[in-house]
Design a protein around this motif. Structure first.
Motif, PDB file in Angstrom:
ATOM      1  N   GLU A 277       0.654  -1.285   0.112  1.00 55.71           N
ATOM      2  CA  GLU A 277       0.026  -0.005   0.143  1.00 55.71           C
ATOM      3  C   GLU A 277       0.951   1.411  -0.208  1.00 55.71           C
ATOM      4  OE1 GLU A 277      -2.656   1.702   2.756  1.00 55.71           O
ATOM      5  OE2 GLU A 277      -3.231   0.242   3.149  1.00 55.71           O
ATOM      6  N   GLU A 278       1.657   1.332   0.531  1.00 48.86           N
ATOM      7  CA  GLU A 278       2.992   2.519   1.145  1.00 48.86           C
ATOM      8  C   GLU A 278       3.985   2.091   0.193  1.00 48.86           C
ATOM      9  OE1 GLU A 278       1.715   5.045   2.125  1.00 48.86           O
ATOM     10  OE2 GLU A 278      -0.016   4.518   2.532  1.00 48.86           O
ATOM     11  N   ASP A 279       4.922   3.157  -0.005  1.00 45.94           N
ATOM     12  CA  ASP A 279       6.418   3.375  -0.630  1.00 45.94           C
ATOM     13  C   ASP A 279       6.840   3.600   0.903  1.00 45.94           C
ATOM     14  OD1 ASP A 279       5.401   2.448  -3.244  1.00 45.94           O
ATOM     15  OD2 ASP A 279       4.966   4.691  -3.690  1.00 45.94           O
ATOM     16  N   TYR A 280       7.531   2.336   0.681  1.00 48.07           N
ATOM     17  CA  TYR A 280       9.089   2.363   1.775  1.00 48.07           C
ATOM     18  C   TYR A 280       9.873   2.537   1.285  1.00 48.07           C
ATOM     19  CZ  TYR A 280       4.578   1.548   5.035  1.00 48.07           C
ATOM     20  OH  TYR A 280       3.952   1.465   5.276  1.00 48.07           O
ATOM     21  N   ASP A 281      10.979   3.765   2.085  1.00 47.39           N
ATOM     22  CA  ASP A 281      12.403   3.536   1.971  1.00 47.39           C
ATOM     23  C   ASP A 281      13.045   2.144   2.424  1.00 47.39           C
ATOM     24  OD1 ASP A 281      12.382   6.667   1.195  1.00 47.39           O
ATOM     25  OD2 ASP A 281      12.075   6.604   2.819  1.00 47.39           O
ATOM     26  N   LEU A 282      12.719   1.439   3.404  1.00 49.23           N
ATOM     27  CA  LEU A 282      12.970   0.799   3.678  1.00 49.23           C
ATOM     28  C   LEU A 282      12.749  -0.546   4.474  1.00 49.23           C
ATOM     29  CD1 LEU A 282      16.353  -1.527   3.685  1.00 49.23           C
ATOM     30  CD2 LEU A 282      16.356   0.307   5.506  1.00 49.23           C
ATOM     31  N   ILE A 283      12.797  -2.153   4.171  1.00 51.34           N
ATOM     32  CA  ILE A 283      11.993  -2.404   5.086  1.00 51.34           C
ATOM     33  C   ILE A 283      12.629  -3.578   6.076  1.00 51.34           C
ATOM     34  CG2 ILE A 283       9.624  -4.852   5.295  1.00 51.34           C
ATOM     35  CD1 ILE A 283       8.708  -3.237   2.419  1.00 51.34           C
ATOM     36  N   LEU A 284      12.223  -3.754   7.111  1.00 52.39           N
ATOM     37  CA  LEU A 284      13.434  -4.814   8.178  1.00 52.39           C
ATOM     38  C   LEU A 284      12.069  -5.798   8.623  1.00 52.39           C
ATOM     39  CD1 LEU A 284      14.285  -2.145  11.092  1.00 52.39           C
ATOM     40  CD2 LEU A 284      15.303  -2.564   8.565  1.00 52.39           C
ATOM     41  N   LEU A 285      12.514  -6.912   7.892  1.00 51.17           N
ATOM     42  CA  LEU A 285      11.397  -8.061   7.855  1.00 51.17           C
ATOM     43  C   LEU A 285      12.046  -9.445   8.810  1.00 51.17           C
ATOM     44  CD1 LEU A 285       9.037  -9.043   6.448  1.00 51.17           C
ATOM     45  CD2 LEU A 285      10.680 -10.211   4.350  1.00 51.17           C
ATOM     46  N   ASP A 286      11.766  -9.525   9.747  1.00 50.15           N
ATOM     47  CA  ASP A 286      12.009 -10.790  10.456  1.00 50.15           C
ATOM     48  C   ASP A 286      11.739 -12.495   9.368  1.00 50.15           C
ATOM     49  OD1 ASP A 286      12.620 -12.175  12.397  1.00 50.15           O
ATOM     50  OD2 ASP A 286      10.802 -12.642  13.182  1.00 50.15           O
ATOM     51  N   LEU A 287      12.534 -13.164   9.906  1.00 52.48           N
ATOM     52  CA  LEU A 287      11.722 -14.617   8.240  1.00 52.48           C
ATOM     53  C   LEU A 287      10.798 -15.403   9.414  1.00 52.48           C
ATOM     54  CD1 LEU A 287      13.030 -15.676   6.497  1.00 52.48           C
ATOM     55  CD2 LEU A 287      14.418 -17.282   8.254  1.00 52.48           C
ATOM     56  N   MET A 288      10.725 -15.422  10.816  1.00 49.61           N
ATOM     57  CA  MET A 288       9.962 -16.444  11.620  1.00 49.61           C
ATOM     58  C   MET A 288       9.029 -15.271  11.796  1.00 49.61           C
ATOM     59  SD  MET A 288      10.915 -18.973  10.659  1.00 49.61           S
ATOM     60  CE  MET A 288      10.346 -20.170  12.473  1.00 49.61           C
TER      61      MET A 288
ATOM     62  N   PRO B 243       4.263 -15.120  11.853  1.00 48.95           N
ATOM     63  CA  PRO B 243       2.668 -15.885  11.518  1.00 48.95           C
ATOM     64  C   PRO B 243       2.264 -15.286  10.550  1.00 48.95           C
ATOM     65  CG  PRO B 243       3.014 -14.232  13.847  1.00 48.95           C
ATOM     66  CD  PRO B 243       3.989 -14.467  12.839  1.00 48.95           C
ATOM     67  N   LYS B 244       1.253 -15.879  10.189  1.00 52.48           N
ATOM     68  CA  LYS B 244       0.273 -15.866   8.940  1.00 52.48           C
ATOM     69  C   LYS B 244       1.244 -16.427   8.019  1.00 52.48           C
ATOM     70  CE  LYS B 244      -2.907 -12.771  10.959  1.00 52.48           C
ATOM     71  NZ  LYS B 244      -3.814 -11.298  11.083  1.00 52.48           N
ATOM     72  N   LEU B 245       2.272 -15.145   7.495  1.00 53.48           N
ATOM     73  CA  LEU B 245       2.914 -14.945   6.417  1.00 53.48           C
ATOM     74  C   LEU B 245       4.355 -15.088   6.774  1.00 53.48           C
ATOM     75  CD1 LEU B 245       1.232 -12.838   3.496  1.00 53.48           C
ATOM     76  CD2 LEU B 245       1.369 -15.895   3.292  1.00 53.48           C
ATOM     77  N   ASP B 246       5.635 -16.166   6.589  1.00 53.90           N
ATOM     78  CA  ASP B 246       7.100 -15.402   7.147  1.00 53.90           C
ATOM     79  C   ASP B 246       7.523 -15.243   5.493  1.00 53.90           C
ATOM     80  OD1 ASP B 246       8.214 -17.221   4.678  1.00 53.90           O
ATOM     81  OD2 ASP B 246       7.936 -18.935   5.899  1.00 53.90           O
ATOM     82  N   GLY B 247       8.645 -14.910   6.474  1.00 56.54           N
ATOM     83  CA  GLY B 247       9.099 -13.518   5.907  1.00 56.54           C
ATOM     84  C   GLY B 247      10.155 -13.657   4.410  1.00 56.54           C
ATOM     85  N   ILE B 248      10.251 -15.151   3.927  1.00 58.06           N
ATOM     86  CA  ILE B 248      10.583 -15.029   2.622  1.00 58.06           C
ATOM     87  C   ILE B 248       9.003 -15.550   1.698  1.00 58.06           C
ATOM     88  CG2 ILE B 248      11.158 -17.633   1.305  1.00 58.06           C
ATOM     89  CD1 ILE B 248      13.638 -16.262   3.386  1.00 58.06           C
ATOM     90  N   GLU B 249       8.122 -15.290   2.165  1.00 61.36           N
ATOM     91  CA  GLU B 249       6.712 -15.413   1.730  1.00 61.36           C
ATOM     92  C   GLU B 249       6.448 -13.871   0.984  1.00 61.36           C
ATOM     93  OE1 GLU B 249       3.619 -16.282  -0.873  1.00 61.36           O
ATOM     94  OE2 GLU B 249       5.643 -17.744  -0.947  1.00 61.36           O
ATOM     95  N   VAL B 250       6.426 -13.409   1.978  1.00 63.69           N
ATOM     96  CA  VAL B 250       6.562 -11.773   2.908  1.00 63.69           C
ATOM     97  C   VAL B 250       7.147 -10.646   1.668  1.00 63.69           C
ATOM     98  CG1 VAL B 250       6.504  -9.234   3.162  1.00 63.69           C
ATOM     99  CG2 VAL B 250       5.494 -11.413   4.544  1.00 63.69           C
ATOM    100  N   ALA B 251       8.464 -11.193   1.535  1.00 61.07           N
ATOM    101  CA  ALA B 251       9.357 -10.986   0.286  1.00 61.07           C
ATOM    102  C   ALA B 251       9.459 -11.301  -1.366  1.00 61.07           C
ATOM    103  CB  ALA B 251      10.723 -11.269   0.747  1.00 61.07           C
ATOM    104  N   LYS B 252       8.957 -12.445  -1.800  1.00 56.98           N
ATOM    105  CA  LYS B 252       9.114 -13.468  -2.408  1.00 56.98           C
ATOM    106  C   LYS B 252       7.754 -11.907  -3.126  1.00 56.98           C
ATOM    107  CE  LYS B 252       6.902 -17.806  -4.877  1.00 56.98           C
ATOM    108  NZ  LYS B 252       7.530 -19.201  -4.927  1.00 56.98           N
ATOM    109  N   GLN B 253       6.107 -11.835  -2.682  1.00 56.89           N
ATOM    110  CA  GLN B 253       5.251 -11.539  -2.736  1.00 56.89           C
ATOM    111  C   GLN B 253       5.324 -10.222  -3.022  1.00 56.89           C
ATOM    112  OE1 GLN B 253       0.900 -12.471  -1.744  1.00 56.89           O
ATOM    113  NE2 GLN B 253       2.028 -14.426  -0.587  1.00 56.89           N
TER     114      GLN B 253
END
Length: 241
Positions: free
Chosen positions: A47-58, A60-70
């Motif tokens: 929804e938003e254009d962030y300058d950076l995303i700090l993304l945990d791997l583990m 709930p609901k969607l893991d970090g790998i799937e979030v990054a992939k999508q």
């Protein structure tokens, strides 16, 4: 005055981690937003254009790998992976789905701050380069600087009217693409329902004449495609007059 501070999204299910990162990053004048699970993080990131995303791997609901992939299917937002797993396989997975950096918990908050600054500096430099390249067309016999509307043919400046310039820049921005006269009237002159097609031919003729005063090769880069319209060649056409 517009707020030009960088915006960072923290996606981590541990409130303690989010609070710690927020505290250190806000001290550096970043704007911080948070998400507690992968689905919420993905929704916000799309929804938003962030300058950076700090993304945990583990997560709930969607893991970090799937979030990054999508996310990578839609955007190129910089991603730093955060995880308690330090195995090489997890790092490779992160980089394969487009992570820009990877840091293993427990981490030093100061190291995070330094890495964040490094990523933002690098991405800003890339953006500036992209903007510069988008505004500058450099070819063997022709240079078009869209910031100053300057045209240089074989080292000599070519003085064009605003519409002659617009036509040249439009053609040169899409080399080897054929444009019909109706399309050029619509896109360059903004004529939607009317306009004399000879207007295009006249401007092409004048454009070639002005280029020819400074360069033998440059005017032949605008090629007539008989029965269709015009196209711009990165190199002079061999038989164009």
């Amino acid at each position: 005055m517009a707020d030009d501070r960088k915006t960072i999204l923290i996606v981590d299910d541990e409130e303690r981690i989010r609070r710690l990162l927020r505290m250190y990053l806000e001290k550096e004048n970043y704007i911080i937003e948070e998400a507690a699970d992968g689905q919420e993080g993905l929704d916000l990131a799309l929804e938003e254009d962030y300058d950076l995303i700090l993304l945990d791997l583990m997560l709930p609901k969607l893991d970090g790998i799937e979030v990054a992939k999508q996310l990578r299917e839609e955007k190129n937002s910089p991603i730093m992976m955060l995880t308690a797993k330090g195995e090489e396989l997890n790092r490779i997975q992160g980089f394969e789905v487009g992570a820009d950096d990877y840091i293993v918990k427990p981490f030093s908050p100061r190291e995070i701050v330094l890495r964040v600054a490094a990523i933002l500096k690098r991405t800003q430099s890339l953006k500036e380069t992209e903007i510069k390249n988008a505004n500058l067309i450099q070819l063997p016999h022709l240079e078009i600087d869209n910031r100053s509307h300057r045209v240089i043919a074989d080292g000599k400046q070519v003085n064009l009217t605003p519409k002659e310039y617009d036509l040249l820049y439009y053609l040169a921005s899409s080399p080897d693409q054929i444009f019909g006269r109706e399309q050029l009237l619509r896109e360059v002159w903004k004529y939607e329902f009317f306009g004399d097609l000879r207007t295009v031919d006249t401007h092409v003729k004048r454009l070639r004449e002005k280029l020819a005063k400074q360069s033998e090769e440059a005017p032949r880069m605008i090629e007539t495609v008989w029965g269709l319209g015009y196209k711009f060649n990165s190199y002079p056409a061999t038989d164009e007059k």
